[in-house]
Each structure stands twice: as C-alpha cells, then as structure tokens.
Design a protein around this motif. Structure first.
Motif, PDB file in Angstrom:
ATOM      1  N   TYR A 163       0.860  -1.226  -0.016  1.00  0.00           N
ATOM      2  CA  TYR A 163       0.173   0.045   0.025  1.00  0.00           C
ATOM      3  C   TYR A 163       0.905   1.262   0.116  1.00  0.00           C
ATOM      4  CZ  TYR A 163      -3.415  -3.488   1.386  1.00  0.00           C
ATOM      5  OH  TYR A 163      -4.145  -4.663   1.640  1.00  0.00           O
ATOM      6  N   GLN A 164       2.109   1.189   0.685  1.00  0.00           N
ATOM      7  CA  GLN A 164       2.917   2.170   0.780  1.00  0.00           C
ATOM      8  C   GLN A 164       3.339   2.555  -0.649  1.00  0.00           C
ATOM      9  OE1 GLN A 164       6.322   2.295   3.671  1.00  0.00           O
ATOM     10  NE2 GLN A 164       7.754   1.756   2.056  1.00  0.00           N
ATOM     11  N   GLN A 165       3.752   1.301  -1.352  1.00  0.00           N
ATOM     12  CA  GLN A 165       4.201   1.668  -2.775  1.00  0.00           C
ATOM     13  C   GLN A 165       3.132   1.923  -3.962  1.00  0.00           C
ATOM     14  OE1 GLN A 165       7.429   0.988  -3.950  1.00  0.00           O
ATOM     15  NE2 GLN A 165       6.619   1.311  -5.987  1.00  0.00           N
ATOM     16  N   ALA A 166       1.983   1.703  -3.427  1.00  0.00           N
ATOM     17  CA  ALA A 166       0.807   2.329  -4.336  1.00  0.00           C
ATOM     18  C   ALA A 166       0.371   3.754  -4.037  1.00  0.00           C
ATOM     19  CB  ALA A 166      -0.342   1.546  -4.032  1.00  0.00           C
ATOM     20  N   VAL A 171      -0.055   4.169   6.879  1.00  0.00           N
ATOM     21  CA  VAL A 171      -0.691   2.905   6.975  1.00  0.00           C
ATOM     22  C   VAL A 171      -0.970   2.581   8.337  1.00  0.00           C
ATOM     23  CG1 VAL A 171       0.678   1.837   4.918  1.00  0.00           C
ATOM     24  CG2 VAL A 171       1.536   1.871   7.208  1.00  0.00           C
ATOM     25  N   PHE A 172      -2.098   1.710   8.731  1.00  0.00           N
ATOM     26  CA  PHE A 172      -2.686   1.384   9.778  1.00  0.00           C
ATOM     27  C   PHE A 172      -2.812  -0.128  10.113  1.00  0.00           C
ATOM     28  CE2 PHE A 172      -7.051   2.335  12.136  1.00  0.00           C
ATOM     29  CZ  PHE A 172      -6.500   2.130  13.380  1.00  0.00           C
ATOM     30  N   ALA A 173      -2.411  -0.285  11.234  1.00  0.00           N
ATOM     31  CA  ALA A 173      -2.471  -1.867  11.852  1.00  0.00           C
ATOM     32  C   ALA A 173      -3.463  -2.017  12.842  1.00  0.00           C
ATOM     33  CB  ALA A 173      -1.125  -2.656  11.594  1.00  0.00           C
ATOM     34  N   PRO A 174      -4.759  -1.880  12.892  1.00  0.00           N
ATOM     35  CA  PRO A 174      -5.129  -2.185  14.169  1.00  0.00           C
ATOM     36  C   PRO A 174      -4.994  -3.643  14.628  1.00  0.00           C
ATOM     37  CG  PRO A 174      -6.889  -2.089  12.114  1.00  0.00           C
ATOM     38  CD  PRO A 174      -5.547  -1.716  11.872  1.00  0.00           C
ATOM     39  N   GLY A 175      -5.013  -3.775  16.078  1.00  0.00           N
ATOM     40  CA  GLY A 175      -4.909  -4.932  16.700  1.00  0.00           C
ATOM     41  C   GLY A 175      -3.453  -5.327  16.926  1.00  0.00           C
ATOM     42  N   VAL A 176      -2.373  -4.674  16.473  1.00  0.00           N
ATOM     43  CA  VAL A 176      -1.174  -4.771  16.826  1.00  0.00           C
ATOM     44  C   VAL A 176      -0.838  -4.065  18.168  1.00  0.00           C
ATOM     45  CG1 VAL A 176      -0.263  -2.863  15.637  1.00  0.00           C
ATOM     46  CG2 VAL A 176       1.417  -4.811  16.173  1.00  0.00           C
ATOM     47  N   ALA A 190       8.268   3.215   5.303  1.00  0.00           N
ATOM     48  CA  ALA A 190       8.981   4.631   5.278  1.00  0.00           C
ATOM     49  C   ALA A 190       7.803   5.515   5.374  1.00  0.00           C
ATOM     50  CB  ALA A 190       9.384   4.469   3.619  1.00  0.00           C
ATOM     51  N   VAL A 191       6.671   5.164   5.514  1.00  0.00           N
ATOM     52  CA  VAL A 191       5.723   6.139   5.895  1.00  0.00           C
ATOM     53  C   VAL A 191       5.039   5.976   7.138  1.00  0.00           C
ATOM     54  CG1 VAL A 191       4.768   6.199   3.237  1.00  0.00           C
ATOM     55  CG2 VAL A 191       3.866   4.603   4.986  1.00  0.00           C
ATOM     56  N   VAL A 212       5.794   5.118  16.397  1.00  0.00           N
ATOM     57  CA  VAL A 212       4.440   5.205  15.931  1.00  0.00           C
ATOM     58  C   VAL A 212       4.014   6.763  15.719  1.00  0.00           C
ATOM     59  CG1 VAL A 212       1.767   4.889  16.334  1.00  0.00           C
ATOM     60  CG2 VAL A 212       3.466   3.349  17.045  1.00  0.00           C
ATOM     61  N   ALA A 213       3.358   7.022  14.589  1.00  0.00           N
ATOM     62  CA  ALA A 213       3.096   8.481  14.008  1.00  0.00           C
ATOM     63  C   ALA A 213       1.501   8.680  14.446  1.00  0.00           C
ATOM     64  CB  ALA A 213       3.497   8.461  12.681  1.00  0.00           C
TER      65      ALA A 213
END
Length: 257
Positions: A163-166, A171-176, A190-191, A212-213
């Motif tokens: 998704y970063q490449q796209a 980007v978001f990873a809920p649950g981690v 990188a994002v 985390v941003a």
C-alpha cells in the motif's frame, strides 16, 4: 505537505486522533482542543441502525462529512473499504469527500465476511484515490490482526509495504499491540504508522517512543457513550448516583458552532 500530513511527522509526538460519529461529538472534541478528528464507521453505522463494514453507510458517511467538513478542525473519514470493489468508484468518493472538506480518509482491506481483499485489489484502490486527489491523506489499513491470520505480523508488513508502494501517505494496523511487533512495523516502513489504542497496550507516549506516528481511538468513544447512557438510566432506576453531565444549554450550543 498539508497541515494534516504535518501532524504525522513529529517524532515522539504521535497524533492522537479521537473518532466522532455525529456533529455534536465532533464539535465537543474540537472544543477540547483536538485539532484533528476522525470518524468511526461503527459509530456512524450503529447510530443509523446499519451494519458496519458491509458497504451500507455510504450515504450516511457523505452526509456527516457535509456537516463537518471545512470546519475549524481537520477531518479524516473512515470509509470502510470504500463502499465499492471498483477502484474508480472509490476514487470518485474520495474526490467528493475532499470537496466537502475532508483532509484524509481511512481505507481498509478487511471484508464484512471476515476475509481480506486480495492485496492487489486494495492496492489498486489506494493508487486510484491518490491519482484522483493527491492532496488527500490516505491511511491504508490492513486487518491481518483482526481476521485471525496465522502469521499476522509478516502479512501485515507485506500488505502495508504494497500500500505504501501504491501511494498511501500512512498505514494502519489495528490489533497490533506488542511493543516488539509495533517496532518491527515501524522499522520496515517508510511512511507513518497508525495503531489503535487499547487499554491493555502501550500508552500514547510509549507508542511515540516506538516510532508510531498516529494513535486512533476507533469506536472507543462511541462505545463509551453507549455504556454511559445505559449506566445513567440504570442509576436513575435504582436510585444510584448520576455522574456529571453537560447541561442542556451547553449541548445546544454545540449546534451553533
């Protein structure tokens, strides 16, 4: 870089994004000093009596953005998976929301049936949105931790890199939640990384120290409001104490903002 994007590039100071579900909740949060506010798809759906994550609330979402967009706070919109499998239709929605004043969207790869969209399909949506409205901050979400994937960490990184490449801005990873898992995602990307705050996970300050941003509250505030409403009604019925609540005039004034 837009003002909203700037908020994702403050090392050690993640953006805490509370999530509203209607005009009053958004304005009340803004009055407390939150300069950026997201929407919660669960809150919007549940308030309308519709299922979340099932592409059923496109009209309700647009209607809410029409009320909130262009106000005195930055608005990011949860659009589930874009309410369509067609990248062009998702891009058209993104353009409409940007015209109504939204500065960002959250676009997820999870499906209502508990599966995940093929990676290439979701990446195509990301690319279509960024091509159509490049100034809109696109937060691309993967649900590997929520769908019971047997190896959620590596799969999350694989998807988020795509998704970063796209063209995703974040980007978001809920649950981690485990610190090591969060750190591995931050190191591999990188994002800016967005995670969901949980009562049992690291604090906002600890997440910032991990790189985390952005820290989202998701549906927490909506669920807390429901719990408070039921608790208050129960307290009145049983003669128990009722906690402090805003007055009628205070709430009415929110609609004048």
């Amino acid at each position: 870089m837009t003002p909203f994007a700037d908020l994702h590039h403050r090392p050690g100071r993640p953006l805490l994004l509370p999530n509203a579900w209607d005009h009053a909740s958004a304005v009340a949060l803004a009055a407390q000093g939150f300069t950026a506010i997201g929407t919660t798809s669960l809150g919007v759906a549940a308030a309308a009596g519709l299922p979340d994550g099932a592409a059923a609330t496109r009209a309700e979402t647009v209607r809410l953005v029409r009320r909130l967009g262009g106000g005195d706070f930055l608005l990011s919109v949860d659009v589930e998976s874009g309410f369509s499998d067609d990248p062009a239709e998702v891009a058209d929605l993104a353009v409409e929301l940007a015209e109504l004043g939204a500065v960002g969207i959250n676009l997820e790869d999870g499906r209502a049936d508990g599966t995940m969209a093929p990676l290439a399909e979701h990446a195509a949506k990301v690319a279509a949105v960024k091509s159509a409205v490049p100034e809109l901050f696109l937060n691309a979400r993967t649900d590997t931790y929520w769908v019971g994937h047997p190896d959620p960490g590596p799969e999350a990184l694989r998807r988020l890199l795509a998704y970063q490449q796209a063209g995703a801005d974040g980007v978001f990873a809920p649950g981690v939640g485990e610190r090591d898992a969060v750190a591995r995602l931050v190191e591999g990307l990188a994002v800016p990384l967005n995670v969901l705050w949980t009562p049992t996970g690291p604090s906002v300050a600890e997440l910032g120290a991990l790189g985390v941003a952005r820290v989202s509250l998701g549906s927490l505030l909506y669920r807390s409001a429901l719990a408070a409403a039921v608790a208050t009604a129960t307290a009145v019925a049983t003669g128990g104490p009722v906690g402090p609540v805003p007055g009628y005039a205070e709430v009415r004034a929110l609609s004048e903002r």
